[in-house]
Design an enzyme around this catalytic site. Sequence first.
Site, PDB file in Angstrom:
ATOM      1  N   GLU A 103       0.848  -1.192   0.000  1.00 28.09           N
ATOM      2  CA  GLU A 103       0.000   0.000   0.000  1.00 28.09           C
ATOM      3  C   GLU A 103       0.881   1.238   0.000  1.00 28.09           C
ATOM      4  OE1 GLU A 103      -3.417   0.349  -0.092  1.00 28.09           O
ATOM      5  OE2 GLU A 103      -2.641   2.386  -0.351  1.00 28.09           O
ATOM      6  N   PHE A 104       0.513   2.222  -0.803  1.00 30.95           N
ATOM      7  CA  PHE A 104       1.335   3.443  -0.893  1.00 30.95           C
ATOM      8  C   PHE A 104       0.593   4.679  -0.412  1.00 30.95           C
ATOM      9  CE2 PHE A 104       2.630   0.485  -4.295  1.00 30.95           C
ATOM     10  CZ  PHE A 104       3.937   0.239  -3.907  1.00 30.95           C
ATOM     11  N   LEU A 123      10.825  18.051  -1.439  1.00 30.50           N
ATOM     12  CA  LEU A 123      12.069  18.809  -1.242  1.00 30.50           C
ATOM     13  C   LEU A 123      11.815  19.975  -0.297  1.00 30.50           C
ATOM     14  CD1 LEU A 123      13.937  19.027  -4.695  1.00 30.50           C
ATOM     15  CD2 LEU A 123      14.518  17.648  -2.680  1.00 30.50           C
ATOM     16  N   GLY A 167      13.020  21.305   6.522  1.00 34.73           N
ATOM     17  CA  GLY A 167      12.353  21.713   7.756  1.00 34.73           C
ATOM     18  C   GLY A 167      12.825  20.863   8.908  1.00 34.73           C
ATOM     19  N   CYS A 171       5.595   5.580   9.513  1.00 36.93           N
ATOM     20  CA  CYS A 171       6.098   4.812   8.362  1.00 36.93           C
ATOM     21  C   CYS A 171       7.561   5.075   8.043  1.00 36.93           C
ATOM     22  CB  CYS A 171       5.229   5.088   7.147  1.00 36.93           C
ATOM     23  SG  CYS A 171       3.503   4.682   7.445  1.00 36.93           S
ATOM     24  N   ARG A 191       2.718   9.639  16.002  1.00 35.39           N
ATOM     25  CA  ARG A 191       3.806   8.665  16.094  1.00 35.39           C
ATOM     26  C   ARG A 191       5.095   9.291  15.554  1.00 35.39           C
ATOM     27  NH1 ARG A 191       1.410   3.682  12.979  1.00 35.39           N
ATOM     28  NH2 ARG A 191       0.437   5.400  11.852  1.00 35.39           N
TER      29      ARG A 191
HETATM   30  C1  UGA Z   1       4.486   7.715   3.690  1.00 36.51           C
HETATM   31  C2  UGA Z   1       4.594   7.604   2.159  1.00 36.51           C
HETATM   32  O1  UGA Z   1       4.581   8.917   1.576  1.00 36.51           O
HETATM   33  C3  UGA Z   1       3.435   6.779   1.596  1.00 36.51           C
HETATM   34  O2  UGA Z   1       3.575   6.624   0.200  1.00 36.51           O
HETATM   35  C4  UGA Z   1       3.444   5.412   2.281  1.00 36.51           C
HETATM   36  O3  UGA Z   1       2.358   4.612   1.841  1.00 36.51           O
HETATM   37  C5  UGA Z   1       3.315   5.609   3.780  1.00 36.51           C
HETATM   38  O4  UGA Z   1       4.406   6.400   4.254  1.00 36.51           O
HETATM   39  C6  UGA Z   1       3.330   4.254   4.433  1.00 36.51           C
HETATM   40  O5  UGA Z   1       4.360   3.594   4.384  1.00 36.51           O
HETATM   41  O6  UGA Z   1       2.296   3.795   4.899  1.00 36.51           O
HETATM   42  P1  UGA Z   1       3.018   9.248   5.329  1.00 36.51           P
HETATM   43  O7  UGA Z   1       3.810   8.642   6.447  1.00 36.51           O
HETATM   44  O8  UGA Z   1       1.532   9.347   5.445  1.00 36.51           O
HETATM   45  O9  UGA Z   1       3.282   8.448   3.963  1.00 36.51           O
HETATM   46  O10 UGA Z   1       3.555  10.740   5.153  1.00 36.51           O
HETATM   47  P2  UGA Z   1       4.399  11.560   4.092  1.00 36.51           P
HETATM   48  O11 UGA Z   1       3.502  12.456   3.350  1.00 36.51           O
HETATM   49  O12 UGA Z   1       5.321  10.685   3.331  1.00 36.51           O
HETATM   50  O13 UGA Z   1       5.283  12.462   5.087  1.00 36.51           O
HETATM   51  C7  UGA Z   1       6.242  11.849   5.951  1.00 36.51           C
HETATM   52  C8  UGA Z   1       6.993  12.894   6.729  1.00 36.51           C
HETATM   53  O14 UGA Z   1       7.881  13.611   5.878  1.00 36.51           O
HETATM   54  C9  UGA Z   1       6.141  13.938   7.421  1.00 36.51           C
HETATM   55  O15 UGA Z   1       6.627  14.148   8.733  1.00 36.51           O
HETATM   56  C10 UGA Z   1       6.340  15.177   6.560  1.00 36.51           C
HETATM   57  O16 UGA Z   1       6.182  16.368   7.286  1.00 36.51           O
HETATM   58  C11 UGA Z   1       7.777  14.994   6.111  1.00 36.51           C
HETATM   59  N1  UGA Z   1       8.113  15.711   4.864  1.00 36.51           N
HETATM   60  C12 UGA Z   1       7.488  15.411   3.700  1.00 36.51           C
HETATM   61  C13 UGA Z   1       9.105  16.685   4.875  1.00 36.51           C
HETATM   62  O17 UGA Z   1       9.707  16.980   5.922  1.00 36.51           O
HETATM   63  N2  UGA Z   1       9.423  17.330   3.709  1.00 36.51           N
HETATM   64  C14 UGA Z   1       8.814  17.039   2.547  1.00 36.51           C
HETATM   65  O18 UGA Z   1       9.157  17.674   1.513  1.00 36.51           O
HETATM   66  C15 UGA Z   1       7.814  16.069   2.539  1.00 36.51           C
END
Ligand code: UGA
Length: 437
Positions: free
Chosen positions: A148-149, A254, A257, A264, A334
């Site tokens: 799942e993604f 990109l 922060g 995940c 989490r």
């Molecule tokens: C992530 C993946 O993006 C999903 O594709 C995957 O299915 C999921 O894990 C999983 O394994 O179940 P998610 O954990 O919901 O999804 O969140 P993301 O949108 O990936 O963000 C993860 C973290 O990265 C957040 O703390 C976000 O703030 C941070 N982030 C994201 C940054 O610091 N900079 C960015 O440019 C993007």
Amino acid sequence: MQISVIGCGYLGAVHAACMAKLGHDVVGIDVDERKIAELSAAKAPFFEPGLEDLLQDVQSTGRLTFTTDMSAASGSDIHFICVGTPQKKGENGADMKYVDAAVTGLLPYLKSGDVVVGKSTVPVGTAARLAELVQGHQPDAHLAWNPEFLREGHAVNDTLSPDRFVYGVPGASEDHPAVMALDEVYSTPLGAGTARLVADYATAELVKAAANSFLATKISFINAMAEVCEAAGADVTVLADAIGMDDRIGRKFLNAGIGFGGGCLPKDIRAFMARAGELGADQALTFLREVDAINMRRRTRVVELTRELCEGSLMGKRIAVLGAAFKPESDDVRDSPALSVAAQLQLQGAVVTVTDPEALANAVKRFPELNYDDSVDSCVSKADAVLLLTEWKEYRELDPFVLGGQVSVPRILDGRNVLDPAKWRAAGWTYRGLGRP
Ligand code: UGA
């Protein structure tokens, strides 16, 4: 189709509701009675945009039910395993006890021709092991791995219209009965043009680990650039815009922060390293150790910057933290970098108050020692510094003039680089971003 979904957390609850939306008859099964009671009443047990409306919509059709009774799976032909694989305590590897319990609990109810479909993120090799278990019990049942993604905050849309489907089946065989079953389950999005790849078990499992590792690496790459930008007096946000215009690089993920968190990315890169080590391929992933280290360094850096903002001492300083969730549009805390920073500041003598539109209840359970306030106004009242740590829309849109009248000293640390520094400075604020002059 008759479908069971085992595990009704962030992944399973959304998957169950979406499968019913696609027209299937679905039973969601979970050991947590409170969760099942809420879902049965069409209430989402966690914040996920659109989920509650979807639950109400599909439950009125009678196609979606929830239960704690595993025997309900006996009425289904397809069984999705959607339970969690958290990090083991004190180790990097994934804890497989929930996946193993789900599959073992399902075995007595499997009929000939049933398909068990794993969606949880698992160490490579798990599907082959579970296939033996399933077929040892019911030789005419099948197992597929279908990672799942979905992203939290976009989970409904990501499930109904994903970028791609990956099916892992023995020998990557297009003719495998599980491929036909999954094609039928997903016929609507497939009909709308969603790509699908058939792979062997190991490849399907690795696709997920590789995708999350790539995303984590992309974030740590830009955060490493932020460190260099800080040292050189450059601006990482402009740098990201400029390199992101190259199609091969792309601007998404990109945003420099305070780094990545959640249930995940952090645990998945660690579990991947642990598994590669078991396979004798640990050298291939040593860079992920650096990705993890860069990410954790962001949190320390924010604490240091806050101390600098507060003229060298955190002792007794009133700090307002905007955001507790690991990212906006989620109540998930989490491994939230925002809360981790808040807790470190408090340990170092600051008086920290945290606000968040959705995640406070979860935050209180994790860090009961912090102060919480559900209103931004009273959270920032008389603050010596304000920290924006989760970029909820309402925080991005705050008016620096209004906020300036509420705080004790107008100092802001923009932990997600989402505010306009010129606007905040013009309103009399001392503004600090991460990797910005
Ligand atoms: C992530 C993946 O993006 C999903 O594709 C995957 O299915 C999921 O894990 C999983 O394994 O179940 P998610 O954990 O919901 O999804 O969140 P993301 O949108 O990936 O963000 C993860 C973290 O990265 C957040 O703390 C976000 O703030 C941070 N982030 C994201 C940054 O610091 N900079 C960015 O440019 C993007």
